[in-house]
Motif scaffolding. Structure first.
Motif, PDB file in Angstrom:
ATOM      1  N   GLN A   1      -6.102 -19.272 -16.854  1.00  0.00           N
ATOM      2  CA  GLN A   1      -5.480 -18.141 -16.320  1.00  0.00           C
ATOM      3  C   GLN A   1      -3.952 -17.944 -16.284  1.00  0.00           C
ATOM      4  O   GLN A   1      -3.323 -19.162 -16.328  1.00  0.00           O
ATOM      5  CB  GLN A   1      -5.935 -17.897 -14.853  1.00  0.00           C
ATOM      6  N   ARG A   2      -3.349 -16.871 -16.444  1.00  0.00           N
ATOM      7  CA  ARG A   2      -1.978 -16.520 -16.368  1.00  0.00           C
ATOM      8  C   ARG A   2      -1.428 -16.293 -14.983  1.00  0.00           C
ATOM      9  O   ARG A   2      -1.923 -15.213 -14.491  1.00  0.00           O
ATOM     10  CB  ARG A   2      -1.573 -15.722 -17.470  1.00  0.00           C
ATOM     11  N   ARG A   3      -1.024 -17.056 -14.080  1.00  0.00           N
ATOM     12  CA  ARG A   3      -0.540 -16.953 -12.730  1.00  0.00           C
ATOM     13  C   ARG A   3       0.912 -16.124 -12.736  1.00  0.00           C
ATOM     14  O   ARG A   3       1.892 -16.870 -13.066  1.00  0.00           O
ATOM     15  CB  ARG A   3      -0.506 -18.201 -11.965  1.00  0.00           C
ATOM     16  N   ILE A   4       1.022 -15.016 -12.192  1.00  0.00           N
ATOM     17  CA  ILE A   4       2.103 -14.367 -12.289  1.00  0.00           C
ATOM     18  C   ILE A   4       2.605 -14.438 -10.833  1.00  0.00           C
ATOM     19  O   ILE A   4       2.100 -13.993 -10.036  1.00  0.00           O
ATOM     20  CB  ILE A   4       1.957 -12.690 -12.773  1.00  0.00           C
ATOM     21  N   PRO A   5       3.820 -15.165 -10.825  1.00  0.00           N
ATOM     22  CA  PRO A   5       4.454 -15.493  -9.276  1.00  0.00           C
ATOM     23  C   PRO A   5       4.812 -14.153  -8.468  1.00  0.00           C
ATOM     24  O   PRO A   5       5.160 -13.220  -8.898  1.00  0.00           O
ATOM     25  CB  PRO A   5       5.480 -16.374  -9.440  1.00  0.00           C
ATOM     26  N   VAL A   6       4.485 -13.931  -7.330  1.00  0.00           N
ATOM     27  CA  VAL A   6       4.893 -12.819  -6.358  1.00  0.00           C
ATOM     28  C   VAL A   6       5.444 -13.427  -5.226  1.00  0.00           C
ATOM     29  O   VAL A   6       4.854 -14.494  -4.500  1.00  0.00           O
ATOM     30  CB  VAL A   6       3.405 -12.077  -5.973  1.00  0.00           C
ATOM     31  N   GLN A   7       6.485 -12.844  -4.786  1.00  0.00           N
ATOM     32  CA  GLN A   7       7.381 -13.347  -3.588  1.00  0.00           C
ATOM     33  C   GLN A   7       7.309 -12.195  -2.776  1.00  0.00           C
ATOM     34  O   GLN A   7       7.345 -11.008  -2.822  1.00  0.00           O
ATOM     35  CB  GLN A   7       8.796 -13.581  -3.956  1.00  0.00           C
ATOM     36  N   TYR A   8       7.066 -12.480  -1.397  1.00  0.00           N
ATOM     37  CA  TYR A   8       7.011 -11.415  -0.262  1.00  0.00           C
ATOM     38  C   TYR A   8       8.298 -11.429   0.629  1.00  0.00           C
ATOM     39  O   TYR A   8       8.610 -12.674   1.186  1.00  0.00           O
ATOM     40  CB  TYR A   8       5.698 -11.507   0.675  1.00  0.00           C
ATOM     41  N   ALA A   9       9.132 -10.382   0.547  1.00  0.00           N
ATOM     42  CA  ALA A   9      10.280 -10.513   1.310  1.00  0.00           C
ATOM     43  C   ALA A   9       9.990 -10.722   2.962  1.00  0.00           C
ATOM     44  O   ALA A   9       9.018 -10.270   3.212  1.00  0.00           O
ATOM     45  CB  ALA A   9      11.079  -9.191   1.404  1.00  0.00           C
TER      46      ALA A   9
ATOM     47  N   TYR B   1       3.535  -3.530   0.552  1.00  0.00           N
ATOM     48  CA  TYR B   1       3.456  -4.733   1.570  1.00  0.00           C
ATOM     49  C   TYR B   1       4.909  -5.623   1.211  1.00  0.00           C
ATOM     50  O   TYR B   1       4.927  -7.014   1.576  1.00  0.00           O
ATOM     51  CB  TYR B   1       2.528  -5.680   1.441  1.00  0.00           C
ATOM     52  N   GLY B   2       5.924  -5.183   0.480  1.00  0.00           N
ATOM     53  CA  GLY B   2       7.275  -5.996   0.400  1.00  0.00           C
ATOM     54  C   GLY B   2       6.985  -7.024  -0.460  1.00  0.00           C
ATOM     55  O   GLY B   2       7.848  -7.928  -0.445  1.00  0.00           O
ATOM     56  N   GLY B   3       6.180  -6.974  -1.694  1.00  0.00           N
ATOM     57  CA  GLY B   3       6.093  -8.019  -2.646  1.00  0.00           C
ATOM     58  C   GLY B   3       6.484  -7.733  -3.859  1.00  0.00           C
ATOM     59  O   GLY B   3       6.988  -6.320  -4.202  1.00  0.00           O
ATOM     60  N   PHE B   4       7.096  -8.490  -4.557  1.00  0.00           N
ATOM     61  CA  PHE B   4       7.967  -8.318  -5.875  1.00  0.00           C
ATOM     62  C   PHE B   4       7.809  -9.639  -6.643  1.00  0.00           C
ATOM     63  O   PHE B   4       7.540 -10.825  -6.351  1.00  0.00           O
ATOM     64  CB  PHE B   4       9.369  -8.216  -5.731  1.00  0.00           C
ATOM     65  N   ILE B   5       7.844  -9.318  -8.103  1.00  0.00           N
ATOM     66  CA  ILE B   5       7.800 -10.413  -9.040  1.00  0.00           C
ATOM     67  C   ILE B   5       9.222 -11.005  -9.413  1.00  0.00           C
ATOM     68  O   ILE B   5      10.099  -9.950  -9.487  1.00  0.00           O
ATOM     69  CB  ILE B   5       7.154  -9.932 -10.297  1.00  0.00           C
TER      70      ILE B   5
END
Length: 437
Positions: free
Chosen positions: A243-251, A350-354
């Protein structure tokens, strides 16, 4: 995997679930050997023996029914009507706004869609049962069998209706058994029944290869097929887990005196995001012209061309078209099952971004770009795995339902991995001790 099953048997409630699942499987396998009224079972067995190694157009459906289709038993249609209904409802969810709204309603909407799936399954079972009875009566179910036209000796309308009702009721029972496994067993009831149906055909297929072999009484061919199968299972497990894991950061957000968010997670995009669906779509589409040619009379040019190029699995036109259809349906199914814009909107809500990608449309475009890139190797992998039966035809003079063919291996590995994960998750819930002991 064996460790997980051993630990599950040591846990009382999981042991009950496993034994209940095994009991349902036994009932299902018994039902695949109960013939329906109106069928001459002696003629059926003779035709099955004559057609051994060449099951024609109905080979794929026969594999999904665990060999019950060509035996014309109560469970002849097996799980295929439910699979078809589920796929149709999943496709219609994207097209019909009402179904899309139900999907977003959560558990209540999912229950409603499940009810629609049951109704559609019964309708498809009636349609497919009627087609199977008509095919058996005409003798086209076993092309080349000397007693094919004697399988259904009574041509009365009452007998035909009774046969269709029996097969439809059998499909409803199979659907009920699958739901029992989901509710009271270890879960994934329909998938487990599909797994059992395919695995049930393995011994006969392997033994047929041994009997057809010429080296050391067929044991060399038998061992080679086993070795190739184990290698294929290892490769399929490796790709299915990739799988390709795309990181997600939540503020981080401050609500009152409490801080929320600030966590890191990822979006897992599988290399084979489409699963087994493209192979089923491509096989079904290729069966349509061959089926039309089989029922058409005369010696028209188009019928001869279809029989020589599309009906034969080892024909270059069949191989090429099959391969490209799988690639097309892989992209098609991924496009309708994964919506990058919806994922991007939920992340933004929900305040998430790559990291490095702006929220909103740039995130959706980035997800779409990554999804297209990983779908290419996934679709090529599906196409190559699906062509294994064709290579088996050339190498071992096997039938088109080669035991370690692409469709069967993909389903068995996928269902096996999912079942083991469910058992491990249930074990983890029961063995979790928490922070305080």
């Amino acid at each position: 995997m064996l460790t997980a099953f051993a630990r599950a048997f040591k846990t009382p409630d999981l042991r009950k679930k496993l034994l209940f699942t095994l009991g349902i499987i036994v009932v299902y396998r018994v039902g695949t050997h109960v013939p329906i009224p109106g069928v001459d079972y002696t003629s059926v067995q003779r035709c099955v023996d004559e057609a051994s190694g060449n099951q024609g157009l109905f080979g794929l459906v026969n594999m999904f029914s665990g060999g019950a289709l060509l035996q014309i038993t109560v469970f002849a249609l097996g799980i295929m009507p439910y699979i078809t209904a589920s796929i149709i409802l999943q496709l219609l969810t994207v097209v019909i706004p009402r179904l899309e709204a139900l999907k977003k309603e959560g558990q209540a909407g999912t229950a409603k869609i499940t009810q629609y799936t049951r109704y559609l399954t019964v309708a498809l079972a009636i349609l497919q049962g009627t087609g199977l009875v008509a095919t058996a009566r005409s003798g086209a179910l076993f092309s080349g069998c000397t007693v094919a036209s004697q399988i259904v000796p009574d041509r009365a309308i009452f007998t035909t209706v009774t046969m269709v009702i029996c097969m439809t009721a059998g499909t409803a029972v199979v659907m009920w058994l699958g739901e029992l496994i989901t509710d009271r067993g270890i879960g994934n009831g329909m998938s487990i029944l599909m797994f059992i149906s395919i695995a049930a055909t393995f011994p006969a297929s392997l033994w047929a290869i041994k009997k057809q072999g010429t080296l050391a009484g067929g044991w060399i061919e038998f061992g080679t097929v086993i070795a190739v199968g184990l290698v294929m299972i290892g490769l399929v497990v490796f790709v299915e887990q990739a799988q390709r894991r795309i990181p997600v950061q939540y503020a981080k957000r401050m609500i009152g005196r409490r801080s929320y968010g600030g966590t890191s997670t990822y979006i897992p995009l599988k290399v084979n995001q489409a699963g087994i669906i493209p192979v089923i779509f491509a096989s079904s589409l290729l069966y349509i012209p061959a089926l039309v040619a089989q029922f058409a009379g005369g010696t028209a040019g188009w019928k001869t061309w279809i029989e020589q190029n599309l009906a034969k699995p080892d024909a270059p036109a069949h191989i090429t078209l099959y391969f490209f259809l799988i690639i097309f349906f892989a992209f098609f199914y991924v496009a309708i099952s994964f919506n990058p814009e919806e994922v991007a909107d939920n992340m933004k809500k929900y305040g998430g971004f790559i990291p490095g990608i702006r929220a909103g449309r740039p995130t959706a475009e980035y997800l779409s770009y990554v999804l297209n890139r990983i779908t290419w190797p996934g679709s090529l992998y599906l196409g190559l795995i699906a062509l294994v039966p064709t290579m088996a035809l050339a190498g071992f003079d096997a039938n088109q339902n080669f035991p370690f063919g692409g469709t069967s291996i993909l389903i068995i590995v996928g269902v096996g991995l999912e079942t083991v994960k469910q058992i491990e998750s249930q074990l983890q819930q029961r063995n979790y001790e928490g922070f305080l002991r």
